[in-house]
Design a protein around this motif. Structure first.
Motif, mmCIF file in Angstrom:
data_model
loop_
_atom_site.group_PDB
_atom_site.id
_atom_site.type_symbol
_atom_site.label_atom_id
_atom_site.label_comp_id
_atom_site.label_asym_id
_atom_site.label_seq_id
_atom_site.Cartn_x
_atom_site.Cartn_y
_atom_site.Cartn_z
ATOM 1 N N TYR B 231 32.541 68.692 54.857
ATOM 2 C CA TYR B 231 31.119 68.489 54.589
ATOM 3 C C TYR B 231 30.919 67.094 54.019
ATOM 4 O O TYR B 231 31.616 66.700 53.083
ATOM 5 C CB TYR B 231 30.599 69.527 53.588
ATOM 6 N N ARG B 233 27.927 64.269 52.684
ATOM 7 C CA ARG B 233 26.529 64.040 52.345
ATOM 8 C C ARG B 233 26.028 62.863 53.179
ATOM 9 O O ARG B 233 26.351 61.704 52.883
ATOM 10 C CB ARG B 233 26.381 63.711 50.858
ATOM 11 N N TRP B 235 23.187 61.548 53.352
ATOM 12 C CA TRP B 235 22.221 60.695 52.651
ATOM 13 C C TRP B 235 22.895 59.805 51.602
ATOM 14 O O TRP B 235 22.281 58.979 50.978
ATOM 15 C CB TRP B 235 21.147 61.572 51.983
ATOM 16 N N ASP B 236 24.185 60.038 51.408
ATOM 17 C CA ASP B 236 24.922 59.283 50.405
ATOM 18 C C ASP B 236 25.818 58.277 51.125
ATOM 19 O O ASP B 236 26.746 58.658 51.839
ATOM 20 C CB ASP B 236 25.767 60.268 49.566
ATOM 21 N N ASP B 239 29.552 58.481 50.516
ATOM 22 C CA ASP B 239 30.162 59.657 51.139
ATOM 23 C C ASP B 239 30.237 59.472 52.655
ATOM 24 O O ASP B 239 31.215 59.869 53.286
ATOM 25 C CB ASP B 239 29.321 60.895 50.790
ATOM 26 N N GLU B 240 29.196 58.828 53.196
ATOM 27 C CA GLU B 240 29.119 58.595 54.633
ATOM 28 C C GLU B 240 30.292 57.737 55.116
ATOM 29 O O GLU B 240 30.766 57.875 56.236
ATOM 30 C CB GLU B 240 27.771 57.904 54.936
#
Lengths: 274, 273
Positions: B231, B233, B235-236, B239-240
Protein backbone atom coordinates in the motif's frame (compact mmCIF):
# COMPACT_ATOMS: atom_id res chain seq x y z
CA UNK A 1 30.88 -23.32 74.66
CA UNK A 2 34.30 -22.07 73.58
CA UNK A 3 35.10 -25.59 72.42
CA UNK A 4 31.85 -25.75 70.49
CA UNK A 5 32.64 -22.48 68.70
CA UNK A 6 36.13 -23.78 67.90
CA UNK A 7 34.64 -26.97 66.51
CA UNK A 8 32.17 -25.01 64.37
CA UNK A 9 34.28 -21.99 63.51
CA UNK A 10 34.11 -22.39 59.74
CA UNK A 11 30.44 -23.29 59.86
CA UNK A 12 29.72 -20.10 61.81
CA UNK A 13 31.83 -18.03 59.43
CA UNK A 14 30.06 -19.56 56.46
CA UNK A 15 26.64 -18.78 57.88
CA UNK A 16 27.77 -15.23 58.53
CA UNK A 17 29.01 -14.76 54.94
CA UNK A 18 25.91 -16.39 53.44
CA UNK A 19 23.53 -14.27 55.51
CA UNK A 20 25.73 -11.18 55.26
CA UNK A 21 25.72 -11.27 51.47
CA UNK A 22 21.94 -11.67 51.40
CA UNK A 23 21.59 -8.81 53.91
CA UNK A 24 23.78 -6.56 51.74
CA UNK A 25 21.68 -7.37 48.66
CA UNK A 26 18.46 -6.63 50.52
CA UNK A 27 19.93 -3.38 51.88
CA UNK A 28 21.14 -2.46 48.39
CA UNK A 29 17.85 -3.12 46.65
CA UNK A 30 15.30 -2.04 49.22
CA UNK A 31 16.96 0.41 51.61
CA UNK A 32 19.26 2.47 49.44
CA UNK A 33 22.49 1.17 50.99
CA UNK A 34 24.40 0.79 47.76
CA UNK A 35 27.34 -1.43 48.68
CA UNK A 36 25.95 -4.40 46.78
CA UNK A 37 23.16 -4.19 44.22
CA UNK A 38 21.44 -6.74 42.02
CA UNK A 39 21.59 -10.41 42.97
CA UNK A 40 23.84 -13.43 42.57
CA UNK A 41 23.18 -13.52 38.80
CA UNK A 42 24.75 -10.13 38.31
CA UNK A 43 25.50 -7.28 40.65
CA UNK A 44 27.30 -4.03 41.12
CA UNK A 45 29.70 -3.50 44.03
CA UNK A 46 29.97 0.06 45.36
CA UNK A 47 28.16 1.30 42.26
CA UNK A 48 31.16 0.58 40.02
CA UNK A 49 32.58 -2.94 40.09
CA UNK A 50 30.42 -5.34 38.07
CA UNK A 51 30.02 -8.99 39.05
CA UNK A 52 28.28 -11.68 37.07
CA UNK A 53 27.53 -15.38 37.39
CA UNK A 54 29.95 -16.92 34.87
CA UNK A 55 27.72 -19.96 34.33
CA UNK A 56 24.72 -17.75 33.51
CA UNK A 57 26.90 -15.73 31.12
CA UNK A 58 28.07 -18.97 29.51
CA UNK A 59 24.46 -20.10 29.00
CA UNK A 60 23.46 -16.76 27.50
CA UNK A 61 26.48 -17.05 25.22
CA UNK A 62 25.37 -20.57 24.23
CA UNK A 63 21.90 -19.16 23.54
CA UNK A 64 23.54 -17.00 20.89
CA UNK A 65 24.27 -13.59 22.35
CA UNK A 66 27.46 -11.72 22.99
CA UNK A 67 26.68 -9.69 26.07
CA UNK A 68 27.73 -6.22 27.12
CA UNK A 69 31.23 -5.56 28.43
CA UNK A 70 29.99 -5.06 31.98
CA UNK A 71 28.84 -8.65 32.45
CA UNK A 72 31.88 -10.08 30.70
CA UNK A 73 34.20 -8.18 33.05
CA UNK A 74 31.95 -9.17 35.96
CA UNK A 75 32.13 -12.84 35.02
CA UNK A 76 35.92 -12.72 34.65
CA UNK A 77 36.29 -11.09 38.09
CA UNK A 78 34.15 -13.85 39.62
CA UNK A 79 36.10 -16.60 37.83
CA UNK A 80 39.43 -15.19 39.03
CA UNK A 81 38.07 -14.85 42.57
CA UNK A 82 36.99 -18.49 42.74
CA UNK A 83 40.21 -19.65 41.11
CA UNK A 84 41.87 -18.18 44.19
CA UNK A 85 39.52 -19.12 47.04
CA UNK A 86 38.49 -22.52 45.63
CA UNK A 87 35.89 -23.16 42.93
CA UNK A 88 33.11 -24.56 45.02
CA UNK A 89 33.77 -22.11 47.84
CA UNK A 90 30.75 -20.48 46.19
CA UNK A 91 28.65 -23.49 47.15
CA UNK A 92 29.51 -23.55 50.84
CA UNK A 93 30.21 -19.88 51.53
CA UNK A 94 27.82 -17.93 49.28
CA UNK A 95 25.00 -20.03 47.83
CA UNK A 96 21.84 -19.66 49.98
CA UNK A 97 20.73 -23.17 48.95
CA UNK A 98 23.56 -24.48 51.11
CA UNK A 99 21.58 -23.53 54.21
CA UNK A 100 18.55 -25.43 52.93
CA UNK A 101 20.46 -28.60 52.10
CA UNK A 102 22.48 -28.42 55.32
CA UNK A 103 19.16 -28.18 57.13
CA UNK A 104 17.99 -31.31 55.29
CA UNK A 105 21.21 -33.08 56.26
CA UNK A 106 20.80 -32.09 59.87
CA UNK A 107 17.20 -33.33 59.92
CA UNK A 108 18.40 -36.54 58.29
CA UNK A 109 20.87 -37.04 61.12
CA UNK A 110 18.31 -36.28 63.83
CA UNK A 111 15.82 -38.75 62.32
CA UNK A 112 18.49 -41.45 61.81
CA UNK A 113 17.44 -41.64 58.19
CA UNK A 114 20.83 -42.96 57.12
CA UNK A 115 20.23 -46.19 58.98
CA UNK A 116 16.81 -46.99 57.59
CA UNK A 117 16.42 -45.20 54.28
CA UNK A 118 15.65 -46.69 50.87
CA UNK A 119 18.56 -46.75 48.49
CA UNK A 120 18.14 -44.46 45.51
CA UNK A 121 20.92 -44.53 43.02
CA UNK A 122 22.23 -41.26 41.66
CA UNK A 123 25.77 -40.72 40.42
CA UNK A 124 27.97 -37.85 41.48
CA UNK A 125 28.76 -37.15 37.83
CA UNK A 126 25.15 -36.36 36.97
CA UNK A 127 25.92 -32.68 37.59
CA UNK A 128 28.37 -32.59 34.68
CA UNK A 129 25.75 -34.10 32.39
CA UNK A 130 23.22 -31.53 33.58
CA UNK A 131 25.88 -28.84 33.02
CA UNK A 132 26.45 -29.96 29.43
CA UNK A 133 22.73 -30.35 28.89
CA UNK A 134 21.99 -26.81 30.07
CA UNK A 135 24.45 -25.42 27.54
CA UNK A 136 23.04 -27.55 24.71
CA UNK A 137 19.45 -26.65 25.61
CA UNK A 138 20.37 -22.97 25.85
CA UNK A 139 21.62 -23.18 22.28
CA UNK A 140 18.52 -25.07 21.11
CA UNK A 141 15.87 -22.97 22.84
CA UNK A 142 17.52 -19.55 22.64
CA UNK A 143 17.18 -18.86 26.34
CA UNK A 144 19.52 -19.56 29.28
CA UNK A 145 18.15 -23.02 30.11
CA UNK A 146 19.24 -23.56 33.69
CA UNK A 147 18.47 -19.96 34.67
CA UNK A 148 14.83 -20.60 33.72
CA UNK A 149 14.51 -23.49 36.16
CA UNK A 150 17.25 -22.87 38.72
CA UNK A 151 15.93 -23.28 42.26
CA UNK A 152 19.05 -21.43 43.47
CA UNK A 153 18.05 -18.33 41.50
CA UNK A 154 14.46 -18.72 42.68
CA UNK A 155 15.72 -18.75 46.25
CA UNK A 156 18.16 -15.84 46.21
CA UNK A 157 16.00 -13.77 43.87
CA UNK A 158 13.05 -14.63 46.06
CA UNK A 159 14.76 -13.50 49.24
CA UNK A 160 15.83 -10.22 47.64
CA UNK A 161 12.90 -9.43 45.32
CA UNK A 162 9.96 -11.46 46.58
CA UNK A 163 9.39 -15.20 46.75
CA UNK A 164 6.01 -15.98 45.16
CA UNK A 165 5.64 -19.72 44.63
CA UNK A 166 9.43 -20.07 44.68
CA UNK A 167 9.29 -21.57 48.16
CA UNK A 168 7.76 -24.68 46.57
CA UNK A 169 10.91 -25.25 44.51
CA UNK A 170 13.06 -24.78 47.60
CA UNK A 171 10.85 -27.19 49.53
CA UNK A 172 11.29 -29.72 46.70
CA UNK A 173 15.07 -29.53 47.12
CA UNK A 174 14.73 -29.88 50.88
CA UNK A 175 12.49 -32.95 50.62
CA UNK A 176 14.66 -34.47 47.91
CA UNK A 177 17.77 -34.10 50.05
CA UNK A 178 15.94 -35.29 53.13
CA UNK A 179 14.12 -38.32 51.80
CA UNK A 180 15.59 -39.27 48.43
CA UNK A 181 19.35 -38.84 48.23
CA UNK A 182 21.76 -37.52 50.82
CA UNK A 183 23.37 -34.36 49.40
CA UNK A 184 21.20 -35.07 46.37
CA UNK A 185 20.98 -31.55 45.01
CA UNK A 186 24.37 -30.00 45.89
CA UNK A 187 26.42 -33.15 45.60
CA UNK A 188 24.83 -34.81 42.60
CA UNK A 189 22.61 -32.68 40.36
CA UNK A 190 23.38 -28.96 40.60
CA UNK A 191 25.14 -27.87 37.38
CA UNK A 192 26.26 -24.60 38.95
CA UNK A 193 28.16 -26.65 41.52
CA UNK A 194 29.46 -28.72 38.61
CA UNK A 195 30.67 -25.58 36.89
CA UNK A 196 32.49 -24.38 39.99
CA UNK A 197 33.88 -27.90 40.50
CA UNK A 198 35.56 -27.58 37.10
CA UNK A 199 37.08 -24.25 38.23
CA UNK A 200 38.05 -25.89 41.52
CA UNK A 201 40.33 -28.35 39.74
CA UNK A 202 42.77 -25.49 39.27
CA UNK A 203 41.98 -23.32 42.26
CA UNK A 204 44.57 -22.13 44.73
CA UNK A 205 43.30 -22.44 48.30
CA UNK A 206 42.81 -26.12 49.17
CA UNK A 207 42.40 -28.31 52.22
CA UNK A 208 45.73 -29.98 52.98
CA UNK A 209 46.28 -33.25 54.74
CA UNK A 210 49.21 -34.19 56.91
CA UNK A 211 49.26 -37.94 57.00
CA UNK A 212 51.81 -38.15 59.82
CA UNK A 213 49.34 -36.68 62.33
CA UNK A 214 46.30 -38.64 61.13
CA UNK A 215 44.94 -41.26 63.51
CA UNK A 216 42.44 -42.63 60.99
CA UNK A 217 39.43 -41.70 63.15
CA UNK A 218 37.51 -40.92 59.91
CA UNK A 219 35.53 -38.09 61.47
CA UNK A 220 36.40 -36.01 58.41
CA UNK A 221 34.90 -38.57 56.03
CA UNK A 222 31.86 -38.79 58.24
CA UNK A 223 31.13 -35.08 58.07
CA UNK A 224 32.20 -34.41 54.44
CA UNK A 225 29.37 -33.81 51.95
CA UNK A 226 31.63 -34.98 49.10
CA UNK A 227 33.36 -37.98 50.66
CA UNK A 228 35.02 -39.08 47.44
CA UNK A 229 37.36 -36.07 47.55
CA UNK A 230 38.98 -37.29 50.78
CA UNK A 231 40.55 -40.35 49.17
CA UNK A 232 44.06 -39.50 50.41
CA UNK A 233 43.13 -39.42 54.10
CA UNK A 234 45.52 -41.57 56.09
CA UNK A 235 47.31 -42.68 52.94
CA UNK A 236 49.43 -39.75 51.84
CA UNK A 237 50.02 -36.10 52.67
CA UNK A 238 49.08 -33.36 50.24
CA UNK A 239 46.26 -31.18 49.00
CA UNK A 240 42.68 -32.30 48.36
CA UNK A 241 42.88 -31.65 44.63
CA UNK A 242 39.38 -32.70 43.55
CA UNK A 243 37.32 -29.76 42.34
CA UNK A 244 34.30 -31.23 44.06
CA UNK A 245 35.67 -30.21 47.47
CA UNK A 246 33.69 -27.15 48.54
CA UNK A 247 36.29 -25.76 50.96
CA UNK A 248 33.61 -25.74 53.63
CA UNK A 249 36.19 -26.58 56.27
CA UNK A 250 33.99 -29.03 58.19
CA UNK A 251 36.72 -31.69 58.01
CA UNK A 252 39.25 -29.27 59.48
CA UNK A 253 36.92 -28.44 62.36
CA UNK A 254 36.15 -32.00 63.34
CA UNK A 255 39.73 -33.21 63.08
CA UNK A 256 41.16 -33.72 66.58
CA UNK A 257 44.66 -34.45 65.35
CA UNK A 258 45.63 -31.32 63.40
CA UNK A 259 45.92 -33.44 60.30
CA UNK A 260 43.89 -31.05 58.10
CA UNK A 261 44.25 -27.33 57.39
CA UNK A 262 43.62 -24.79 54.66
CA UNK A 263 46.69 -24.12 52.55
CA UNK A 264 47.87 -22.96 49.17
CA UNK A 265 48.16 -25.57 46.50
CA UNK A 266 51.67 -26.27 45.25
CA UNK A 267 51.14 -26.03 41.51
CA UNK A 268 54.70 -26.81 40.47
CA UNK A 269 55.27 -30.13 42.19
CA UNK A 270 51.74 -31.16 43.06
CA UNK A 271 52.42 -34.64 41.75
CA UNK A 272 55.48 -35.24 43.86
CA UNK A 273 54.15 -33.39 46.90
CA UNK A 274 54.39 -35.92 49.68
CA UNK B 1 25.71 -77.28 31.95
CA UNK B 2 28.99 -76.85 30.14
CA UNK B 3 26.99 -75.55 27.21
CA UNK B 4 25.55 -72.75 29.34
CA UNK B 5 28.94 -71.81 30.71
CA UNK B 6 30.45 -71.46 27.31
CA UNK B 7 27.67 -68.99 26.36
CA UNK B 8 28.48 -66.75 29.32
CA UNK B 9 28.91 -63.22 28.05
CA UNK B 10 32.16 -61.59 28.95
CA UNK B 11 31.65 -57.90 29.67
CA UNK B 12 34.82 -56.13 28.76
CA UNK B 13 35.84 -52.75 30.16
CA UNK B 14 35.20 -51.26 26.74
CA UNK B 15 31.69 -52.64 26.53
CA UNK B 16 30.98 -51.48 30.07
CA UNK B 17 32.19 -47.97 29.28
CA UNK B 18 30.23 -47.78 26.04
CA UNK B 19 26.96 -49.00 27.52
CA UNK B 20 27.27 -46.70 30.50
CA UNK B 21 27.87 -43.77 28.15
CA UNK B 22 24.92 -44.80 26.00
CA UNK B 23 22.80 -44.92 29.14
CA UNK B 24 23.90 -41.45 30.22
CA UNK B 25 23.32 -39.98 26.78
CA UNK B 26 19.90 -41.59 26.62
CA UNK B 27 18.90 -40.29 30.04
CA UNK B 28 20.19 -36.83 29.12
CA UNK B 29 18.11 -36.88 25.95
CA UNK B 30 15.06 -37.85 27.98
CA UNK B 31 15.69 -35.13 30.56
CA UNK B 32 16.53 -32.66 27.82
CA UNK B 33 13.24 -33.22 26.03
CA UNK B 34 11.19 -32.68 29.18
CA UNK B 35 13.28 -29.63 30.02
CA UNK B 36 12.96 -28.14 26.51
CA UNK B 37 9.23 -28.71 26.59
CA UNK B 38 9.02 -26.68 29.76
CA UNK B 39 11.32 -23.96 28.38
CA UNK B 40 9.28 -23.49 25.21
CA UNK B 41 6.15 -22.99 27.28
CA UNK B 42 7.80 -20.88 29.94
CA UNK B 43 9.52 -18.39 27.67
CA UNK B 44 6.43 -17.46 25.71
CA UNK B 45 4.35 -14.88 27.54
CA UNK B 46 2.82 -12.52 24.98
CA UNK B 47 1.01 -10.48 27.63
CA UNK B 48 3.97 -8.90 29.35
CA UNK B 49 5.13 -5.29 29.47
CA UNK B 50 8.88 -4.75 29.67
CA UNK B 51 10.90 -1.78 31.00
CA UNK B 52 11.76 1.05 28.58
CA UNK B 53 14.45 0.27 26.03
CA UNK B 54 13.76 -3.47 26.16
CA UNK B 55 14.72 -5.31 23.00
CA UNK B 56 12.23 -7.44 21.09
CA UNK B 57 10.83 -10.13 23.41
CA UNK B 58 12.73 -13.13 21.98
CA UNK B 59 16.01 -11.24 22.16
CA UNK B 60 15.21 -9.69 25.53
CA UNK B 61 14.52 -13.02 27.14
CA UNK B 62 17.77 -14.38 25.77
CA UNK B 63 19.88 -11.49 27.08
CA UNK B 64 18.27 -10.69 30.44
CA UNK B 65 20.41 -12.14 33.26
CA UNK B 66 17.61 -11.55 35.81
CA UNK B 67 19.71 -9.48 38.19
CA UNK B 68 16.91 -7.05 39.06
CA UNK B 69 19.10 -3.95 38.88
CA UNK B 70 16.46 -2.20 36.77
CA UNK B 71 13.92 -3.07 39.44
CA UNK B 72 16.03 -1.52 42.21
CA UNK B 73 16.83 1.53 40.08
CA UNK B 74 13.16 2.41 39.52
CA UNK B 75 12.20 5.18 41.97
CA UNK B 76 8.47 4.40 41.71
CA UNK B 77 8.64 0.63 42.35
CA UNK B 78 7.02 0.17 38.97
CA UNK B 79 9.05 -2.87 37.97
CA UNK B 80 9.12 -6.27 39.58
CA UNK B 81 10.85 -9.55 38.75
CA UNK B 82 8.54 -12.36 37.70
CA UNK B 83 8.18 -14.83 40.56
CA UNK B 84 7.22 -18.47 40.17
CA UNK B 85 3.43 -18.34 40.07
CA UNK B 86 3.27 -15.05 38.13
CA UNK B 87 2.93 -17.06 34.89
CA UNK B 88 5.62 -14.98 33.26
CA UNK B 89 9.15 -15.90 32.17
CA UNK B 90 10.86 -16.50 35.49
CA UNK B 91 12.95 -13.72 36.98
CA UNK B 92 12.47 -11.21 34.17
CA UNK B 93 11.32 -7.62 34.86
CA UNK B 94 7.81 -6.44 34.02
CA UNK B 95 5.21 -3.93 35.15
CA UNK B 96 1.44 -3.83 35.49
CA UNK B 97 0.28 -0.27 34.62
CA UNK B 98 -2.98 -0.37 36.56
CA UNK B 99 -0.96 -1.16 39.71
CA UNK B 100 2.00 1.09 38.99
CA UNK B 101 2.67 2.68 35.61
CA UNK B 102 6.01 3.90 34.24
CA UNK B 103 6.40 7.57 35.14
CA UNK B 104 8.80 8.16 32.26
CA UNK B 105 11.71 9.63 34.25
CA UNK B 106 13.80 11.82 31.94
CA UNK B 107 17.04 10.27 33.23
CA UNK B 108 15.64 6.73 32.73
CA UNK B 109 17.47 5.23 35.75
CA UNK B 110 16.42 1.66 34.89
CA UNK B 111 18.15 1.45 31.50
CA UNK B 112 21.83 2.38 32.00
CA UNK B 113 22.15 -0.03 34.95
CA UNK B 114 21.34 -3.04 32.75
CA UNK B 115 24.61 -4.99 32.64
CA UNK B 116 23.77 -7.16 29.65
CA UNK B 117 22.26 -4.71 27.22
CA UNK B 118 18.86 -6.44 27.30
CA UNK B 119 17.65 -2.90 27.95
CA UNK B 120 19.18 -1.02 25.05
CA UNK B 121 20.31 2.51 25.88
CA UNK B 122 20.53 3.43 22.20
CA UNK B 123 16.86 2.75 21.59
CA UNK B 124 15.89 5.39 24.17
CA UNK B 125 18.44 8.01 23.16
CA UNK B 126 18.41 10.69 20.51
CA UNK B 127 21.16 12.79 19.06
CA UNK B 128 20.95 16.31 20.47
CA UNK B 129 23.68 18.55 19.03
CA UNK B 130 25.75 15.48 18.19
CA UNK B 131 25.57 14.14 21.74
CA UNK B 132 23.67 10.96 22.53
CA UNK B 133 21.12 12.00 25.12
CA UNK B 134 18.58 9.84 26.92
CA UNK B 135 15.11 10.51 25.56
CA UNK B 136 12.27 8.66 27.27
CA UNK B 137 9.73 9.72 24.64
CA UNK B 138 11.43 7.25 22.29
CA UNK B 139 10.47 4.36 24.55
CA UNK B 140 8.15 1.74 23.06
CA UNK B 141 6.94 -0.33 25.97
CA UNK B 142 3.49 -0.96 24.57
CA UNK B 143 0.48 0.73 23.09
CA UNK B 144 -2.63 2.06 24.79
CA UNK B 145 -5.85 0.66 23.37
CA UNK B 146 -9.33 2.06 24.11
CA UNK B 147 -12.33 -0.19 24.58
CA UNK B 148 -14.94 2.15 23.14
CA UNK B 149 -17.86 0.30 24.73
CA UNK B 150 -16.66 0.72 28.29
CA UNK B 151 -15.16 4.22 27.88
CA UNK B 152 -17.62 6.75 29.31
CA UNK B 153 -16.41 9.47 26.92
CA UNK B 154 -18.17 7.48 24.21
CA UNK B 155 -21.40 7.81 26.23
CA UNK B 156 -21.08 11.55 26.02
CA UNK B 157 -19.87 12.03 29.59
CA UNK B 158 -17.05 14.53 29.76
CA UNK B 159 -14.07 12.57 30.98
CA UNK B 160 -10.57 13.37 29.87
CA UNK B 161 -8.73 11.53 32.67
CA UNK B 162 -6.49 9.60 30.29
CA UNK B 163 -5.86 12.62 28.11
CA UNK B 164 -4.69 14.67 31.10
CA UNK B 165 -2.68 11.85 32.65
CA UNK B 166 -0.70 11.27 29.45
CA UNK B 167 2.92 12.48 29.71
CA UNK B 168 3.01 12.98 25.94
CA UNK B 169 -0.11 15.12 26.23
CA UNK B 170 -2.10 15.99 23.15
CA UNK B 171 0.12 13.83 21.00
CA UNK B 172 -0.08 10.21 22.21
CA UNK B 173 -3.72 10.76 23.17
CA UNK B 174 -5.70 13.41 21.32
CA UNK B 175 -9.29 14.37 22.03
CA UNK B 176 -11.53 14.28 19.02
CA UNK B 177 -14.65 16.43 19.25
CA UNK B 178 -17.76 14.90 17.76
CA UNK B 179 -21.32 16.08 17.86
CA UNK B 180 -23.54 14.19 20.28
CA UNK B 181 -26.70 13.47 18.32
CA UNK B 182 -28.53 12.21 21.43
CA UNK B 183 -28.68 15.61 23.11
CA UNK B 184 -28.14 17.65 19.98
CA UNK B 185 -26.18 20.31 21.81
CA UNK B 186 -23.20 18.56 23.43
CA UNK B 187 -19.92 17.16 22.18
CA UNK B 188 -18.25 13.80 22.61
CA UNK B 189 -14.65 14.21 23.76
CA UNK B 190 -13.27 11.01 22.29
CA UNK B 191 -9.75 9.84 23.25
CA UNK B 192 -7.77 8.72 20.19
CA UNK B 193 -4.38 7.07 20.68
CA UNK B 194 -1.55 7.69 18.24
CA UNK B 195 0.59 4.58 18.03
CA UNK B 196 3.59 6.56 16.83
CA UNK B 197 4.01 8.69 19.93
CA UNK B 198 2.43 6.47 22.59
CA UNK B 199 5.20 4.98 24.75
CA UNK B 200 2.99 2.51 26.57
CA UNK B 201 3.82 3.99 29.98
CA UNK B 202 0.31 3.21 31.24
CA UNK B 203 -0.41 6.44 33.12
CA UNK B 204 -3.69 6.57 31.18
CA UNK B 205 -4.60 3.05 32.27
CA UNK B 206 -3.82 3.99 35.86
CA UNK B 207 -5.90 7.19 35.60
CA UNK B 208 -8.95 5.62 33.92
CA UNK B 209 -12.03 6.05 36.09
CA UNK B 210 -13.94 2.92 35.08
CA UNK B 211 -13.98 -0.13 37.33
CA UNK B 212 -11.63 -2.00 35.05
CA UNK B 213 -9.61 0.36 32.84
CA UNK B 214 -11.31 1.11 29.51
CA UNK B 215 -7.91 2.16 28.16
CA UNK B 216 -5.17 -0.40 28.68
CA UNK B 217 -1.64 -0.93 27.51
CA UNK B 218 -0.90 -3.98 25.38
CA UNK B 219 2.50 -5.19 24.20
CA UNK B 220 3.28 -3.68 20.79
CA UNK B 221 3.39 -6.88 18.79
CA UNK B 222 -0.04 -7.74 20.13
CA UNK B 223 -1.67 -4.32 19.73
CA UNK B 224 -0.20 -3.11 16.49
CA UNK B 225 -1.19 -4.03 12.96
CA UNK B 226 1.10 -3.90 9.98
CA UNK B 227 0.18 -2.44 6.58
CA UNK B 228 2.62 -4.37 4.46
CA UNK B 229 4.69 -3.00 1.62
CA UNK B 230 2.11 -2.97 -1.16
CA UNK B 231 0.00 0.00 0.00
CA UNK B 232 1.37 3.36 -1.01
CA UNK B 233 0.03 6.77 -0.09
CA UNK B 234 -0.41 8.27 -3.56
CA UNK B 235 -0.90 11.76 -2.11
CA UNK B 236 2.37 11.62 -0.21
CA UNK B 237 5.32 12.45 -2.45
CA UNK B 238 7.86 10.77 -0.22
CA UNK B 239 5.79 7.57 -0.10
CA UNK B 240 5.17 7.77 -3.85
CA UNK B 241 8.92 7.60 -4.39
CA UNK B 242 8.85 3.96 -3.35
CA UNK B 243 7.38 3.25 -6.78
CA UNK B 244 10.54 4.42 -8.54
CA UNK B 245 12.62 1.68 -10.03
CA UNK B 246 9.94 -0.92 -9.50
CA UNK B 247 9.32 -3.14 -12.51
CA UNK B 248 5.95 -2.41 -14.12
CA UNK B 249 5.62 -6.02 -15.21
CA UNK B 250 3.49 -7.22 -12.36
CA UNK B 251 1.26 -9.54 -14.37
CA UNK B 252 0.48 -12.82 -12.70
CA UNK B 253 1.50 -15.65 -14.95
CA UNK B 254 -0.91 -18.55 -14.86
CA UNK B 255 -2.16 -20.97 -17.47
CA UNK B 256 -5.07 -18.68 -18.33
CA UNK B 257 -2.97 -15.52 -18.57
CA UNK B 258 -0.99 -16.86 -21.53
CA UNK B 259 -3.35 -14.90 -23.79
CA UNK B 260 -4.17 -11.23 -23.13
CA UNK B 261 -7.13 -10.46 -20.92
CA UNK B 262 -9.44 -9.38 -23.77
CA UNK B 263 -8.73 -12.52 -25.77
CA UNK B 264 -9.43 -14.64 -22.78
CA UNK B 265 -12.70 -12.85 -21.93
CA UNK B 266 -13.94 -13.03 -25.54
CA UNK B 267 -13.39 -16.73 -25.94
CA UNK B 268 -16.67 -17.57 -24.26
CA UNK B 269 -16.70 -21.30 -24.45
CA UNK B 270 -13.30 -21.61 -22.80
CA UNK B 271 -14.44 -19.44 -19.95
CA UNK B 272 -17.27 -21.73 -18.96
CA UNK B 273 -15.36 -24.94 -19.29
Amino acid sequence: MKYWILKHRFLLMRRMTQLGILALYIAGNSYGFHLLMGNLSSSLVMKHIPLADPFAVLQIFAAGTILGLDVLIGAIIVVIFYLIVGGRAFCSWVCPMNMVTDMANWTRKVLYLEKIERKVWLGRNVRYWVLGLSLILSALSGVAAFEMVSPISMLHRGIIFGMGMGFAAVLCIFLFDLFAVKNGWCGHICPLGGFYALLGRMSMIRVKHNQASCTLCMKCKDICPEKQVLSIIGKESGAIVSGECTNCGRCIEVCEDDALAFGVRNYISSASEK
Amino acid sequence: MSNLESKKIVISERRKFLSLMAQSVGLSALGGMVWTGYLQEAKSAPLILRPPGARAESEFIRMCIKCGQCVSACPYNTLSLAKPGDHKPMGTPFYIPRQMPCYMCTDIPCVPVCPTGALDKKSVSSQIEGVETLDITKAKMGLAVVDTESCIAFWGIQCDACYRACPVMDSAIKLEYRRNPRTGKHAFLIPIVNSETCTGCGLCERACVTEKAAIHVLPLELAKGSIGGHYIRGWDKADEKRLEGISTDVTTHTKRSEKSATDYLNSGEEMFK
